[in-house]
Design a protein around this motif. Sequence first.
Motif, short mmCIF file in Angstrom:
data_model
loop_
_atom_site.label_atom_id
_atom_site.label_comp_id
_atom_site.label_asym_id
_atom_site.label_seq_id
_atom_site.Cartn_x
_atom_site.Cartn_y
_atom_site.Cartn_z
N GLU A 47 0.80 -1.23 0.00
CA GLU A 47 0.00 0.00 0.00
C GLU A 47 0.83 1.28 0.00
N LEU A 48 2.06 1.20 0.52
CA LEU A 48 2.91 2.38 0.56
C LEU A 48 4.02 2.32 -0.49
N SER A 49 4.01 1.28 -1.31
CA SER A 49 4.99 1.09 -2.39
C SER A 49 6.42 1.21 -1.87
N ILE A 50 6.70 0.46 -0.81
CA ILE A 50 8.05 0.44 -0.25
C ILE A 50 8.49 -1.01 -0.10
N SER A 51 9.78 -1.20 0.16
CA SER A 51 10.31 -2.51 0.44
C SER A 51 11.16 -2.39 1.70
N ILE A 52 10.89 -3.25 2.67
CA ILE A 52 11.61 -3.20 3.94
C ILE A 52 12.51 -4.44 4.00
N PRO A 53 13.82 -4.26 3.99
CA PRO A 53 14.74 -5.40 4.06
C PRO A 53 14.60 -6.16 5.38
N PHE A 54 14.92 -7.45 5.33
CA PHE A 54 14.76 -8.31 6.50
C PHE A 54 15.50 -7.76 7.72
N GLU A 55 16.72 -7.26 7.52
CA GLU A 55 17.50 -6.78 8.66
C GLU A 55 16.82 -5.59 9.34
N ASP A 56 16.04 -4.82 8.59
CA ASP A 56 15.30 -3.70 9.18
C ASP A 56 13.99 -4.16 9.80
N ILE A 57 13.38 -5.17 9.22
CA ILE A 57 12.12 -5.70 9.76
C ILE A 57 12.32 -6.20 11.19
N ARG A 58 13.46 -6.81 11.44
CA ARG A 58 13.74 -7.35 12.78
C ARG A 58 13.79 -6.27 13.86
N LYS A 59 14.03 -5.02 13.46
CA LYS A 59 14.14 -3.91 14.41
C LYS A 59 12.79 -3.29 14.76
N ILE A 60 11.74 -3.69 14.07
CA ILE A 60 10.42 -3.08 14.25
C ILE A 60 9.66 -3.80 15.35
N ASN A 61 9.37 -3.07 16.42
CA ASN A 61 8.68 -3.66 17.56
C ASN A 61 7.38 -2.95 17.92
N LYS A 62 7.11 -1.83 17.28
CA LYS A 62 5.85 -1.13 17.49
C LYS A 62 5.47 -0.41 16.20
N ILE A 63 4.24 0.01 16.11
CA ILE A 63 3.74 0.63 14.89
C ILE A 63 4.56 1.87 14.53
N GLU A 64 4.93 2.64 15.52
CA GLU A 64 5.70 3.87 15.27
C GLU A 64 7.04 3.57 14.59
N ASP A 65 7.61 2.39 14.84
CA ASP A 65 8.87 2.02 14.20
C ASP A 65 8.74 1.99 12.68
N PHE A 66 7.59 1.57 12.18
CA PHE A 66 7.35 1.60 10.73
C PHE A 66 7.39 3.05 10.24
N LEU A 67 6.74 3.93 10.96
CA LEU A 67 6.70 5.34 10.58
C LEU A 67 8.12 5.93 10.58
N MET A 68 8.89 5.62 11.59
CA MET A 68 10.27 6.12 11.68
C MET A 68 11.10 5.57 10.51
N TYR A 69 10.92 4.31 10.17
CA TYR A 69 11.65 3.71 9.06
C TYR A 69 11.31 4.44 7.75
N ILE A 70 10.04 4.63 7.50
CA ILE A 70 9.60 5.29 6.27
C ILE A 70 10.10 6.73 6.22
N SER A 71 10.00 7.44 7.32
CA SER A 71 10.46 8.83 7.38
C SER A 71 11.96 8.92 7.11
N ASN A 72 12.73 8.01 7.69
CA ASN A 72 14.18 8.01 7.48
C ASN A 72 14.54 7.70 6.04
N LYS A 73 13.83 6.76 5.43
CA LYS A 73 14.10 6.40 4.04
C LYS A 73 13.70 7.53 3.09
N SER A 74 12.62 8.23 3.41
CA SER A 74 12.16 9.33 2.56
C SER A 74 13.13 10.51 2.63
N ALA A 75 13.69 10.73 3.80
CA ALA A 75 14.61 11.84 4.01
C ALA A 75 16.00 11.56 3.42
N GLY A 76 16.37 10.27 3.41
CA GLY A 76 17.72 9.91 2.98
C GLY A 76 17.75 9.43 1.61
#
Length: 76
Positions: A47-76
Amino acid sequence: MDYRDKLLNIAREVFNNGEITLNSTRDEIKEWDSVGYLILITRIEEELSISIPFEDIRKINKIEDFLMYISNKSAG
């Protein structure tokens, strides 16, 4: 609709739980088991047209972590 709202809507639909917030964790959401997690990740990626690598998926423990991941990828 921004990423925050989209993420919350996806998580609430996947886990069939309207009480989910950005601070909701894996431990608090009983439906967030391995299968639920895969469904959540798949829906977010599709739905957001993104791809999250396995090594990053392991770091996600709450919903906000997804938002932080997307924000960091959009900024970088």
